[in-house]
Design an enzyme around this catalytic site. Structure first.
Site: not given
Ligand code: 5GP
Ligand code: ZN
Length: 111
Positions: A30-31, A87, A96, A100, A102
């Site tokens: 995760d970034i 999520n 996103v 996915h 976590h």
């Molecule tokens: P969500 O809230 O959708 O479950 O989490 C999205 C996750 O994706 C976040 O923890 C965010 O830091 C990570 N993320 C978003 N864009 C990118 C990206 O381009 N690269 C990576 N490695 N992680 C991302």
């Protein structure tokens, strides 16, 4: 192609620190990590969200969990354990829309 950041990572059109991959799944750091180990596990195939899941997706989603186990073992958390969370939709905090999981580890949760 759908304009999706995780499809771009899967297609190697965007950079990511890939931690694991197989024919169904890609996993990368995760970034913005929220735990000492924070890896996102995504299916190669674009599925937007748990909110749109169908029975045809069951095998693919199952493969994400099998990948989680492999990552856990490879990183030395096979016995201590870790967290796998997802999520789902706007009120579930999903940002996103490529489903996915976590994978977080390395910090014991309070309580
Ligand atoms: P969500 O809230 O959708 O479950 O989490 C999205 C996750 O994706 C976040 O923890 C965010 O830091 C990570 N993320 C978003 N864009 C990118 C990206 O381009 N690269 C990576 N490695 N992680 C991302
Ligand atoms: Zn996608």
């Amino acid at each position: 192609m759908i304009d999706c950041p995780f499809c771009r990572i899967v297609a190697r059109q965007s950079p990511a620190d890939i931690e694991y991959e197989d024919d169904a799944v890609v996993a990368f750091k995760d970034i913005y990590p929220k735990a000492p180990v924070h890896i996102l596990i995504v299916p190669r195939r674009h599925i937007p969200s748990i909110l749109e899941l169908t029975p045809q997706d069951a095998e693919t989603i199952g493969r994400c969990f099998v990948a989680a186990r492999a990552i856990g073992e490879a990183k030395g958390f096979g016995e201590r354990g870790y967290r796998v969370s997802v999520n789902c939709g706007p009120d579930g905090g999903q940002v996103v829309y490529h489903v996915h999981f976590h994978f977080t580890a390395g910090r014991r949760r309070e309580g």
